[in-house]
Design a protein around this motif. Structure first.
Motif, PDB file in Angstrom:
ATOM      1  N   ILE A  90      39.916   2.935  24.311  1.00 31.48           N
ATOM      2  CA  ILE A  90      40.314   4.345  24.333  1.00 31.48           C
ATOM      3  C   ILE A  90      40.465   4.806  22.889  1.00 31.48           C
ATOM      4  O   ILE A  90      41.216   4.217  22.115  1.00 31.48           O
ATOM      5  N   SER A  91      39.753   5.860  22.531  1.00 32.50           N
ATOM      6  CA  SER A  91      39.833   6.421  21.185  1.00 32.50           C
ATOM      7  C   SER A  91      40.473   7.791  21.241  1.00 32.50           C
ATOM      8  O   SER A  91      40.111   8.629  22.077  1.00 32.50           O
ATOM      9  N   VAL A  92      41.442   8.017  20.349  1.00 33.96           N
ATOM     10  CA  VAL A  92      42.070   9.340  20.210  1.00 33.96           C
ATOM     11  C   VAL A  92      42.203   9.617  18.721  1.00 33.96           C
ATOM     12  O   VAL A  92      43.010   8.990  18.036  1.00 33.96           O
ATOM     13  N   LEU A 146      37.709  11.895  27.344  1.00 36.08           N
ATOM     14  CA  LEU A 146      39.015  11.770  27.996  1.00 36.08           C
ATOM     15  C   LEU A 146      39.392  13.085  28.681  1.00 36.08           C
ATOM     16  O   LEU A 146      38.865  14.158  28.352  1.00 36.08           O
ATOM     17  N   ARG A 147      40.327  12.989  29.590  1.00 32.56           N
ATOM     18  CA  ARG A 147      40.804  14.149  30.329  1.00 32.56           C
ATOM     19  C   ARG A 147      42.292  14.330  30.039  1.00 32.56           C
ATOM     20  O   ARG A 147      43.150  13.763  30.741  1.00 32.56           O
ATOM     21  N   ILE A 164      49.339  12.938  22.328  1.00 31.77           N
ATOM     22  CA  ILE A 164      50.166  12.518  23.466  1.00 31.77           C
ATOM     23  C   ILE A 164      49.563  13.030  24.763  1.00 31.77           C
ATOM     24  O   ILE A 164      49.515  12.305  25.773  1.00 31.77           O
ATOM     25  N   ARG A 165      49.061  14.263  24.770  1.00 29.95           N
ATOM     26  CA  ARG A 165      48.436  14.793  25.988  1.00 29.95           C
ATOM     27  C   ARG A 165      47.219  13.962  26.391  1.00 29.95           C
ATOM     28  O   ARG A 165      46.952  13.767  27.581  1.00 29.95           O
ATOM     29  N   HIS A 166      46.476  13.441  25.408  1.00 30.55           N
ATOM     30  CA  HIS A 166      45.317  12.612  25.714  1.00 30.55           C
ATOM     31  C   HIS A 166      45.737  11.222  26.207  1.00 30.55           C
ATOM     32  O   HIS A 166      45.190  10.718  27.188  1.00 30.55           O
ATOM     33  N   VAL A 167      46.697  10.610  25.512  1.00 30.56           N
ATOM     34  CA  VAL A 167      47.120   9.263  25.889  1.00 30.56           C
ATOM     35  C   VAL A 167      47.765   9.260  27.275  1.00 30.56           C
ATOM     36  O   VAL A 167      47.641   8.280  28.016  1.00 30.56           O
ATOM     37  N   PHE A 168      48.440  10.339  27.641  1.00 34.25           N
ATOM     38  CA  PHE A 168      49.044  10.420  28.965  1.00 34.25           C
ATOM     39  C   PHE A 168      48.126  11.116  29.976  1.00 34.25           C
ATOM     40  O   PHE A 168      48.552  11.458  31.068  1.00 34.25           O
ATOM     41  N   GLY A 169      46.873  11.275  29.571  1.00 36.78           N
ATOM     42  CA  GLY A 169      45.881  11.830  30.470  1.00 36.78           C
ATOM     43  C   GLY A 169      45.115  10.746  31.200  1.00 36.78           C
ATOM     44  O   GLY A 169      45.628   9.649  31.438  1.00 36.78           O
ATOM     45  N   ARG A 170      43.850  11.026  31.513  1.00 39.19           N
ATOM     46  CA  ARG A 170      43.063  10.118  32.328  1.00 39.19           C
ATOM     47  C   ARG A 170      41.751   9.799  31.629  1.00 39.19           C
ATOM     48  O   ARG A 170      41.263  10.569  30.797  1.00 39.19           O
ATOM     49  N   ALA A 171      41.209   8.633  31.973  1.00 38.78           N
ATOM     50  CA  ALA A 171      39.957   8.163  31.380  1.00 38.78           C
ATOM     51  C   ALA A 171      39.018   7.687  32.477  1.00 38.78           C
ATOM     52  O   ALA A 171      39.463   7.228  33.537  1.00 38.78           O
ATOM     53  N   GLU A 172      37.736   7.778  32.196  1.00 41.95           N
ATOM     54  CA  GLU A 172      36.727   7.267  33.129  1.00 41.95           C
ATOM     55  C   GLU A 172      36.245   5.907  32.649  1.00 41.95           C
ATOM     56  O   GLU A 172      35.928   5.735  31.467  1.00 41.95           O
ATOM     57  N   SER A 176      35.250   4.738  37.803  1.00 42.31           N
ATOM     58  CA  SER A 176      36.541   5.166  38.345  1.00 42.31           C
ATOM     59  C   SER A 176      37.368   5.845  37.257  1.00 42.31           C
ATOM     60  O   SER A 176      37.165   5.626  36.062  1.00 42.31           O
ATOM     61  N   VAL A 177      38.292   6.682  37.684  1.00 40.82           N
ATOM     62  CA  VAL A 177      39.159   7.411  36.759  1.00 40.82           C
ATOM     63  C   VAL A 177      40.579   6.877  36.907  1.00 40.82           C
ATOM     64  O   VAL A 177      41.068   6.696  38.028  1.00 40.82           O
ATOM     65  N   PHE A 178      41.250   6.620  35.779  1.00 35.85           N
ATOM     66  CA  PHE A 178      42.583   6.026  35.819  1.00 35.85           C
ATOM     67  C   PHE A 178      43.479   6.629  34.750  1.00 35.85           C
ATOM     68  O   PHE A 178      43.003   7.243  33.787  1.00 35.85           O
ATOM     69  N   GLY A 179      44.787   6.459  34.925  1.00 34.26           N
ATOM     70  CA  GLY A 179      45.755   6.927  33.944  1.00 34.26           C
ATOM     71  C   GLY A 179      45.813   5.986  32.753  1.00 34.26           C
ATOM     72  O   GLY A 179      46.026   4.786  32.913  1.00 34.26           O
ATOM     73  N   ILE A 180      45.631   6.534  31.570  1.00 32.98           N
ATOM     74  CA  ILE A 180      45.597   5.707  30.361  1.00 32.98           C
ATOM     75  C   ILE A 180      46.964   5.099  30.077  1.00 32.98           C
ATOM     76  O   ILE A 180      47.094   3.892  29.823  1.00 32.98           O
ATOM     77  N   ALA A 181      48.004   5.915  30.092  1.00 29.56           N
ATOM     78  CA  ALA A 181      49.350   5.432  29.758  1.00 29.56           C
ATOM     79  C   ALA A 181      49.797   4.348  30.720  1.00 29.56           C
ATOM     80  O   ALA A 181      50.392   3.348  30.305  1.00 29.56           O
TER      81      ALA A 181
END
Length: 244
Positions: A155-157, A179-180, A210-218, A224-229
């Motif tokens: 995961i890159s932010v 990212l979502r 923070i909005r990205h890290v607590f968002g979702r990734a594919e 599949s889509v999952f919660g990053i945090a």
């Protein structure tokens, strides 16, 4: 009352820490603080039973002593690096709450070392894993396992983009997926108060990260889509004390 003859410091010795604490309580000098750091937070990361035993006295000094507040923060950041860290920390909840309040007050002044203090705030709130990994989102990377297929996902932010990918050590990050980020109004704790604090203090890059890290990734492998945090927390944090 602490029996210092039974509490070892980072060098495995007893009896030195109370002497050094008395020295800084009488008169703070660079030499006394250097010696105290050496006994309580060796190399800025190794902690011991004496480190946690010293927290009440550091908390008493902290309102007038930036050095005491910084050392207390460094100790609490190391909670998970000590086998009994959480148990020892739980012995002084009022002092931890006061230290958290003092750090929060410092953050409101938008100091030059904001990111370090923000990490201390996370540690005082029991968010030890985020305290260890969150930086300024200029170039942050996290490795998580897809909860569906167990693929290792990067995961890159940051300035290089906000994406999930498979890391190939020859070709770099491949199969990138954007990212979502979670909308600010949908954030839940601890992401919510982390975001609120960053916005309050004008740290927009931190808030967006923070909005990205607590968002979702594919997942690039299975789609599949999952919660990053959630994935990162599962991988890095055993059951821990959390204070909100």
């Amino acid at each position: 009352m602490t029996d210092w003859t039974q509490v070892v410091d980072t060098h495995g010795a007893v009896g030195r820490v109370p002497v050094l604490l008395e020295q800084v309580e009488r008169e703070e000098t660079p030499e006394s603080w250097e010696k105290l750091w050496d006994r309580l937070c060796l190399h800025g990361e190794t902690v011991s039973a004496a480190s946690f035993a010293a927290l009440p006295r550091l908390a008493a000094l902290a309102p007038a002593s930036p050095q005491a507040l910084e050392l207390a923060g460094a100790i609490v950041r190391g909670t998970l690096r000590h086998p009994h860290g959480e148990t020892l920390l739980a012995r002084c909840p009022h002092e931890i709450a006061r230290l958290r309040e003092l750090v929060d007050q410092q953050l409101r002044t938008r100091p030059a070392d904001y990111n370090r203090l923000f990490g201390d705030l996370l540690a005082f709130a029991g968010q030890y894993h985020w305290s260890a990994c969150l930086e300024d989102f200029t170039d942050d990377f996290y490795t998580v396992s897809c909860p569906h297929c167990e693929a290792e996902v990067t995961i890159s932010v940051g300035d290089y983009g906000c994406y999930s990918a498979i890391r190939d050590w020859e070709r770099g990050d491949i199969e990138r997926r954007g990212l979502r980020p979670v909308p600010a109004e949908e954030l839940r704790d601890p992401g919510r108060w982390m975001h609120v604090t960053a916005v309050r203090d004008g740290r927009q890059r931190l808030a967006e990260g923070i909005r990205h890290v607590f968002g979702r990734a594919e997942c690039p492998v299975c789609g599949s889509v999952f919660g990053i945090a959630e994935a990162y927390t599962d991988a890095n944090l055993p059951p821990a004390l959390e204070i909100f």
